[in-house]
Motif scaffolding. Structure first.
Motif, PDB file in Angstrom:
ATOM      1  N   ALA A 196      49.430  40.852  39.404  1.00  0.00           N
ATOM      2  CA  ALA A 196      48.450  41.454  38.492  1.00  0.00           C
ATOM      3  C   ALA A 196      47.713  40.424  37.660  1.00  0.00           C
ATOM      4  O   ALA A 196      46.651  40.730  37.093  1.00  0.00           O
ATOM      5  N   SER A 197      48.247  39.219  37.569  1.00  0.00           N
ATOM      6  CA  SER A 197      47.598  38.175  36.767  1.00  0.00           C
ATOM      7  C   SER A 197      46.315  37.663  37.404  1.00  0.00           C
ATOM      8  O   SER A 197      45.528  36.984  36.731  1.00  0.00           O
ATOM      9  N   GLU A 198      46.085  37.969  38.682  1.00  0.00           N
ATOM     10  CA  GLU A 198      44.864  37.540  39.353  1.00  0.00           C
ATOM     11  C   GLU A 198      43.862  38.694  39.356  1.00  0.00           C
ATOM     12  O   GLU A 198      44.158  39.774  39.877  1.00  0.00           O
ATOM     13  N   PRO A 199      42.674  38.502  38.772  1.00  0.00           N
ATOM     14  CA  PRO A 199      41.680  39.597  38.726  1.00  0.00           C
ATOM     15  C   PRO A 199      41.285  40.111  40.107  1.00  0.00           C
ATOM     16  O   PRO A 199      40.939  41.283  40.254  1.00  0.00           O
ATOM     17  N   GLN A 200      41.355  39.271  41.136  1.00  0.00           N
ATOM     18  CA  GLN A 200      40.963  39.704  42.483  1.00  0.00           C
ATOM     19  C   GLN A 200      41.929  40.740  43.056  1.00  0.00           C
ATOM     20  O   GLN A 200      41.580  41.433  44.020  1.00  0.00           O
ATOM     21  N   ASN A 201      43.123  40.849  42.481  1.00  0.00           N
ATOM     22  CA  ASN A 201      44.110  41.794  42.999  1.00  0.00           C
ATOM     23  C   ASN A 201      44.042  43.166  42.346  1.00  0.00           C
ATOM     24  O   ASN A 201      44.825  44.057  42.698  1.00  0.00           O
ATOM     25  N   ARG A 202      43.146  43.360  41.401  1.00  0.00           N
ATOM     26  CA  ARG A 202      43.132  44.618  40.659  1.00  0.00           C
ATOM     27  C   ARG A 202      42.794  45.802  41.557  1.00  0.00           C
ATOM     28  O   ARG A 202      43.330  46.901  41.383  1.00  0.00           O
ATOM     29  N   ALA A 203      41.910  45.587  42.528  1.00  0.00           N
ATOM     30  CA  ALA A 203      41.534  46.701  43.406  1.00  0.00           C
ATOM     31  C   ALA A 203      42.743  47.214  44.185  1.00  0.00           C
ATOM     32  O   ALA A 203      42.870  48.419  44.436  1.00  0.00           O
ATOM     33  N   VAL A 204      43.640  46.315  44.569  1.00  0.00           N
ATOM     34  CA  VAL A 204      44.837  46.713  45.303  1.00  0.00           C
ATOM     35  C   VAL A 204      45.830  47.402  44.380  1.00  0.00           C
ATOM     36  O   VAL A 204      46.467  48.406  44.750  1.00  0.00           O
ATOM     37  N   LEU A 205      45.957  46.916  43.148  1.00  0.00           N
ATOM     38  CA  LEU A 205      46.941  47.452  42.219  1.00  0.00           C
ATOM     39  C   LEU A 205      46.515  48.773  41.589  1.00  0.00           C
ATOM     40  O   LEU A 205      47.365  49.554  41.156  1.00  0.00           O
ATOM     41  N   MET A 206      45.198  49.014  41.519  1.00  0.00           N
ATOM     42  CA  MET A 206      44.725  50.229  40.848  1.00  0.00           C
ATOM     43  C   MET A 206      45.196  51.495  41.559  1.00  0.00           C
ATOM     44  O   MET A 206      45.349  52.549  40.928  1.00  0.00           O
ATOM     45  N   SER A 207      45.453  51.420  42.859  1.00  0.00           N
ATOM     46  CA  SER A 207      45.919  52.607  43.579  1.00  0.00           C
ATOM     47  C   SER A 207      47.328  53.018  43.159  1.00  0.00           C
ATOM     48  O   SER A 207      47.760  54.142  43.435  1.00  0.00           O
ATOM     49  N   HIS A 208      48.044  52.120  42.473  1.00  0.00           N
ATOM     50  CA  HIS A 208      49.407  52.421  42.013  1.00  0.00           C
ATOM     51  C   HIS A 208      49.464  52.533  40.490  1.00  0.00           C
ATOM     52  O   HIS A 208      50.544  52.448  39.902  1.00  0.00           O
ATOM     53  N   GLU A 209      48.311  52.719  39.842  1.00  0.00           N
ATOM     54  CA  GLU A 209      48.276  52.718  38.379  1.00  0.00           C
ATOM     55  C   GLU A 209      49.126  53.838  37.796  1.00  0.00           C
ATOM     56  O   GLU A 209      49.834  53.642  36.789  1.00  0.00           O
ATOM     57  N   ASN A 210      49.098  55.010  38.402  1.00  0.00           N
ATOM     58  CA  ASN A 210      49.888  56.122  37.866  1.00  0.00           C
ATOM     59  C   ASN A 210      51.379  55.817  37.899  1.00  0.00           C
ATOM     60  O   ASN A 210      52.123  56.168  36.962  1.00  0.00           O
ATOM     61  N   ILE A 251      51.830  44.490  32.937  1.00  0.00           N
ATOM     62  CA  ILE A 251      51.039  44.667  34.158  1.00  0.00           C
ATOM     63  C   ILE A 251      49.800  45.503  33.870  1.00  0.00           C
ATOM     64  O   ILE A 251      48.679  45.170  34.304  1.00  0.00           O
ATOM     65  N   LEU A 252      49.958  46.594  33.114  1.00  0.00           N
ATOM     66  CA  LEU A 252      48.806  47.431  32.758  1.00  0.00           C
ATOM     67  C   LEU A 252      47.812  46.672  31.894  1.00  0.00           C
ATOM     68  O   LEU A 252      46.590  46.854  32.022  1.00  0.00           O
ATOM     69  N   PHE A 253      48.316  45.828  31.007  1.00  0.00           N
ATOM     70  CA  PHE A 253      47.414  45.011  30.199  1.00  0.00           C
ATOM     71  C   PHE A 253      46.635  44.031  31.070  1.00  0.00           C
ATOM     72  O   PHE A 253      45.433  43.817  30.862  1.00  0.00           O
ATOM     73  N   GLU A 254      47.325  43.407  32.046  1.00  0.00           N
ATOM     74  CA  GLU A 254      46.651  42.462  32.936  1.00  0.00           C
ATOM     75  C   GLU A 254      45.558  43.166  33.731  1.00  0.00           C
ATOM     76  O   GLU A 254      44.474  42.615  33.965  1.00  0.00           O
ATOM     77  N   MET A 255      45.817  44.405  34.159  1.00  0.00           N
ATOM     78  CA  MET A 255      44.834  45.133  34.957  1.00  0.00           C
ATOM     79  C   MET A 255      43.614  45.534  34.140  1.00  0.00           C
ATOM     80  O   MET A 255      42.531  45.755  34.700  1.00  0.00           O
ATOM     81  N   SER A 256      43.759  45.627  32.811  1.00  0.00           N
ATOM     82  CA  SER A 256      42.642  46.039  31.959  1.00  0.00           C
ATOM     83  C   SER A 256      41.944  44.873  31.288  1.00  0.00           C
ATOM     84  O   SER A 256      40.861  45.065  30.713  1.00  0.00           O
ATOM     85  N   SER A 257      42.543  43.670  31.314  1.00  0.00           N
ATOM     86  CA  SER A 257      41.927  42.512  30.677  1.00  0.00           C
ATOM     87  C   SER A 257      40.854  41.934  31.589  1.00  0.00           C
ATOM     88  O   SER A 257      40.814  42.195  32.786  1.00  0.00           O
ATOM     89  N   GLY A 258      39.990  41.108  31.009  1.00  0.00           N
ATOM     90  CA  GLY A 258      38.861  40.574  31.777  1.00  0.00           C
ATOM     91  C   GLY A 258      39.068  39.188  32.307  1.00  0.00           C
ATOM     92  O   GLY A 258      38.189  38.648  32.987  1.00  0.00           O
ATOM     93  N   THR A 259      40.196  38.549  32.002  1.00  0.00           N
ATOM     94  CA  THR A 259      40.423  37.175  32.443  1.00  0.00           C
ATOM     95  C   THR A 259      41.807  37.061  33.047  1.00  0.00           C
ATOM     96  O   THR A 259      42.637  37.961  32.938  1.00  0.00           O
TER      97      THR A 259
END
Length: 454
Positions: free
Chosen positions: A400-414, A433-441
């Motif tokens: 989750a620390s890599e912004p490029q992975n957010r699209a893959v992780l968002m499907s498991h957000e719930n 992990i949720l904070f990393e997915m919502s942060s911009g860097t």
């Protein structure tokens, strides 16, 4: 005793094959541990009294080198007994056996000697083609043993095959055998029969068990990890896992797993493709480990996963292993999908180390099919070991620390939100992990900031 592996329990994450023993275990079957069942066993040791080493180490080496059945059996049985240590056995003033001059090479020679004869007769003929006198019928070595010249002095013997053929009803199901075949058989006068080969194989297995016990001793790890002969012997045994004795392969694999923290792959060559000082290259070694990882034997692919996880934490080994990263990730994710807890544990431990190397590893792992979902399933199940659940969650945090992975992780957000709200043990990790997915860097390169900010 030859060929029997002895072992006891061991505490902590020290070595493979030494499960921890606690107060709830029944120690009635373990010799010499009555009354101290609440304490963990020390595991096998390969220490002997210094007096014994000074008086008998030369005899042990010479007995192993002699090849005589009685001497070889005595030496292997002695080393097997010395490599085991009871829980209440305190030995002071002891000498590590692997540091005795010539002893390690002598034990390895027993394994190499078995491997020299451990092949079929048919393959031996194909492996050594005759070139002396090729095309000359009188030599008896030309034209692939098929000489039909009438000038051949032995032509009459070869043409009487029907009269020399064994009766099919007396062949015991092994096919027909011609007496003329014995003339061309490459077996010599002093070669072993089937019973002798079985005994040699048993000695090789016992020697591999001694090597395995050597690898459990901290004082021996550095010596064995820098011994090229030792490492090559273990690698070639693993390479022939499809035809070699299963116990011999298992002992070789567990030995090299124990030596992994001190093992530098560049000892096999300075580059991946070209050997530096020997016939075994780094590329071949990694391919052998991958072969064990692809095996269907649970003990083998679990050990291979653990071996890769231990090797990759050393920066000197990274370039050699990461060149095979796609194959490694695919197989480790497959192991995550198995219903076996130890396979999942080995895969999670290895992926946890791979995810901590660099950004490219995290991006590749996140884009591996089923990787994120199966890591999350290990946490949700949950795995019987709490440490494995924690490592799986931390691996997801690294992804989750890599912004490029957010699209893959968002499907498991719930699922992330549910675990963060209900699981007290993992709530802090999944909140990050949720904070990393919502942060911009990327948090690994961004300056440290408070979550609540000011």
């Amino acid at each position: 005793m030859v060929g029997q592996a002895g072992g006891a329990g061991g505490s902590g994450p020290a070595k493979r094959g030494r499960p921890a023993v606690n107060a709830s275990n029944n120690n009635a079957d373990a010799p010499g541990v009555a009354g101290v069942g609440a304490q963990p066993t020390l595991g096998p040791s390969i220490q002997v009294h210094s007096g014994f080493a000074e008086q008998n180490h030369k005899r042990l080496v010479l007995a192993l080198q002699s090849g005589l059945k009685g001497e070889l059996t005595w030496a292997l049985n002695t080393l097997t007994m010395l490599s085991f240590k009871e829980k209440d056995d305190s030995r002071k003033d002891s000498t590590p056996l692997a540091k005795i001059p010539g002893l390690l090479d002598a034990v390895l020679h027993v394994i190499n000697e078995w491997r020299d004869i451990g092949h079929n007769r048919e393959s031996a003929k194909l492996a050594r083609p005759r070139t002396l006198g090729a095309g000359r019928p009188y030599t008896g070595f030309g034209a692939e043993y098929d000489i039909s010249s009438s000038a051949d002095p032995l032509n009459r013997l070869r043409t009487l095959s029907e009269s020399w053929t064994q009766d099919e009803s007396k062949s015991d199901g092994e096919g027909q055998k011609k007496a003329s075949d014995w003339w061309w058989d490459e077996e010599g006068l002093f070669n072993l029969d089937e019973l002798g080969r079985a005994e040699r194989q048993q000695c090789a297995v016992a020697a591999s068990n001694v090597i395995r016990n050597f690898s459990f001793m901290p004082e021996n790890e550095q010596t064995m990890a820098q011994n090229r002969h030792c490492l090559e012997t273990l690698v070639v045994c693993m390479e022939d896992h499809e035809t070699e004795d299963d116990e011999l392969v298992t002992n070789a694999l567990e030995s090299i797993v124990n030596l992994a923290p001190f093992l530098l792959l560049k000892i096999f060559g300075e580059t991946i493709d070209s050997p530096a000082r020997g016939r075994i290259t780094v590329k071949r070694v990694v391919q052998v480990i991958l072969g064990m990882l692809e095996s269907q034997v649970r003990a083998w692919h679990c050990s291979a996963a653990e071996l890769l996880g231990r090797l990759v934490v050393n920066p000197d080994n990274e370039p050699f292993i990461l060149s095979f990263a796609p194959q490694i990730y695919r197989r480790l994710v497959d192991l995550l999908g198995l219903p076996v807890s130890d396979a999942q544990a080995a895969a999670v431990a290895a992926l946890y180390n791979f995810a901590e190397i660099n950004m490219d590893c995290r991006l590749r792992l996140a884009n591996e099919r089923w990787a994120v979902g199966r890591l999350l399933r290990v946490v949700q199940a949950p795995h019987p070991l709490a440490e494995i659940c924690r490592k799986a969650a931390l691996t997801l945090e690294s992804l989750a620390s890599e912004p490029q992975n957010r699209a893959v992780l968002m499907s498991h957000e719930n699922s992330f939100v549910e675990i963060a709200m209900t699981d007290m043990r993992m709530s802090d990790i999944f909140a990050r992990i949720l904070f990393e997915m919502s942060s911009g860097t990327n948090s690994r390169v961004a300056p440290v900031r408070g979550v609540w900010g000011s």
